[in-house]
Design an enzyme around this catalytic site. Structure first.
Site, PDB file in Angstrom:
ATOM      1  N   ASP A   1       1.940  53.368  98.705  1.00  0.00           N
ATOM      2  CA  ASP A   1       2.220  53.359  97.268  1.00  0.00           C
ATOM      3  C   ASP A   1       2.985  52.118  96.837  1.00  0.00           C
ATOM      4  OD1 ASP A   1       0.969  55.773  97.164  1.00  0.00           O
ATOM      5  OD2 ASP A   1       2.778  56.975  96.869  1.00  0.00           O
TER       6      ASP A   1
ATOM      7  N   ARG B   1      19.093  60.053  96.717  1.00  0.00           N
ATOM      8  CA  ARG B   1      18.537  59.304  95.587  1.00  0.00           C
ATOM      9  C   ARG B   1      19.580  58.535  94.776  1.00  0.00           C
ATOM     10  NH1 ARG B   1      14.687  59.269  98.695  1.00  0.00           N
ATOM     11  NH2 ARG B   1      12.766  60.393  98.192  1.00  0.00           N
TER      12      ARG B   1
ATOM     13  N   ASP C   1      12.177  63.110  91.962  1.00  0.00           N
ATOM     14  CA  ASP C   1      12.792  61.828  92.302  1.00  0.00           C
ATOM     15  C   ASP C   1      12.775  60.837  91.161  1.00  0.00           C
ATOM     16  OD1 ASP C   1      13.557  62.602  94.812  1.00  0.00           O
ATOM     17  OD2 ASP C   1      11.788  61.810  95.820  1.00  0.00           O
TER      18      ASP C   1
ATOM     19  N   SER D   1       3.527  65.167 102.975  1.00  0.00           N
ATOM     20  CA  SER D   1       4.402  64.207 102.318  1.00  0.00           C
ATOM     21  C   SER D   1       5.805  64.413 102.866  1.00  0.00           C
ATOM     22  CB  SER D   1       4.392  64.441 100.803  1.00  0.00           C
ATOM     23  OG  SER D   1       5.348  63.619 100.166  1.00  0.00           O
TER      24      SER D   1
END
Length: 400
Positions: A14, A94, A123, A175
């Site tokens: 990505d 994060r 996220d 994932s």
């Protein structure tokens, strides 16, 4: 001179696609930033991939110790567990990543930050709220909310169209997100809550119960003011403690949970989380608090821990409320010092003793044997006053 955009870069497909996409659609210099929060990665290979896909500069920002000391341990002290199950491994990482992106943006004089989070997940919120809190003048670019690319195959085609051929390894059907504290797994067969996970295929850190150690193990964890400082009498840094407990817990099949959670964006999602060291630390810390905190403080802290967990999960780390709850928590931890002995066996954590110089437990008062400090006759008056509202209500209802 071109504008600069800071990209949260992982080296995966990505973010590798995002680099040429940003150059094509915005004509910016793309500065790739990888943030080390304890994940197992070949950062040299990630740097090489960033340049091969068109980055003008690459930063590797080491945030491992900061992640532990300023994010994991405050959350541990708060006892914050989202929806009574999730230990917030991804959620805590994060904001520290977002902070690193802002720091590099300031160094580079960049006005833009880009990330590869999808429009379906939590996220995107966590990254962007961190950026807004630390520098609201920075503009955010979220390609997954803009571009027409819909699949992994289309991403690879886009790279090839731009003359970029990279050896992306066969993608796991799951994932995954990994950092020092945990590894999460979503997608593929986990999307069906009625199916038991195939743990042999899913788990990365923790042994299945079938192959976990056949022999139990005792460990002692020492805390000072709510922070773990030693294992079995050996002083260690916070990073070392988590690494050691990840290994120990993983060998005993500890720290695996299968959860359907309520995402911030509105949908439910199902995931499997591995948090062996964190599971042990949260268990031990809570047991020490039971020894050291008075009833009212302990019960009030339990209520606030739920609020704290929602703030972390929702990306609201850099808020006044989160800081205020942390200030309350820090006061409660002043006397949470002592040792917790645990027995580990086949996925179980069994309390084997707690000691503290600040214990509020008094054998002299609590004993069932003869004592000279507690007058049992005093209980009658207490019960009469404590039960007075109940008695009055019952007497009045007799007339109806």
């Amino acid at each position: 001179m071109k504008e600069k955009v800071i990209l949260a870069y992982s080296g995966g497909l990505d973010t590798s696609v995002i680099i040429p996409w940003l150059k094509e659609n915005y004509d910016y210099d793309v500065i790739a930033v990888a943030v080390n929060v304890g994940q197992t990665e070949d950062f040299k290979a990630i740097e090489e991939k960033a340049y091969l896909t068109g980055a003008s500069k690459f930063y590797l920002v080491d945030k491992v110790h900061e992640f532990v000391e300023e994010y994991i341990f405050p959350t541990l002290k708060a006892g914050a567990i989202y929806e009574n199950k999730y230990l917030l491994g991804t959620s805590m990482a994060r904001p520290v990543i977002g902070k690193a992106l802002v720091e590099v943006a300031h160094i580079e004089g960049a006005k833009y930050i880009a990330h590869g989070a999808t429009g379906k997940g939590n996220d995107q919120v966590r990254f962007e709220l961190a950026i807004k809190a630390l520098d609201p003048s920075l503009k955010i670019i979220a390609p997954w909310r803009i571009w027409d690319i819909k699949s992994r195959e289309e991403e690879i085609e886009y790279l090839e169209k731009n003359g970029i051929t990279l050896p992306f390894h066969k993608k796991s059907p799951y994932s995954r997100d990994e950092n020092l504290f945990h590894v999460s797994h979503e997608g593929f067969d986990l999307e069906c809550p009625s199916k038991e996970p195939n743990y042999e295929n899913v788990l990365q850190w923790v042994k299945t119960l079938e192959v976990a150690n056949e022999k139990s193990e005792y460990i002692n964890i020492e805390f000072v003011k709510g922070v773990p400082v030693a294992i079995n009498g050996e002083k260690m840094s916070g990073v070392e403690i988590i690494k050691q407990l990840n290994k120990i817990g993983g060998n005993h099949g500890i720290g695996v949970l299968d959860m359907v959670e309520n995402r911030l964006v509105g949908m439910k999602s199902r995931g499997v989380y591995e948090t062996p060291g964190g599971t042990i630390l949260f268990f031990a810390h809570e047991e020490l608090e039971r020894l050291c905190l008075d009833k009212d403080t302990y019960q009030e802290k339990i209520k606030l821990s739920h609020d704290f967990s929602k703030l972390v999960y929702n990306g609201q780390w850099f808020t006044t409320l989160r800081k205020a709850i942390t200030a309350f928590v820090d006061v409660t931890q002043e006397f949470v010092t002592g040792e917790v002995k645990l027995k580990l066996y086949k996925g179980n954590i069994i309390l084997a003793g707690t000691t503290s110089p600040f214990t509020l437990y008094s054998e002299e008062y609590s004993t069932f044997e003869k004592d000279s400090v507690y007058n049992q006759k005093d209980a009658e008056g207490f019960i009469n006053l404590f039960g007075l509202p109940i008695k009055i209500e019952a007497l009045l209802r007799k007339n109806f």
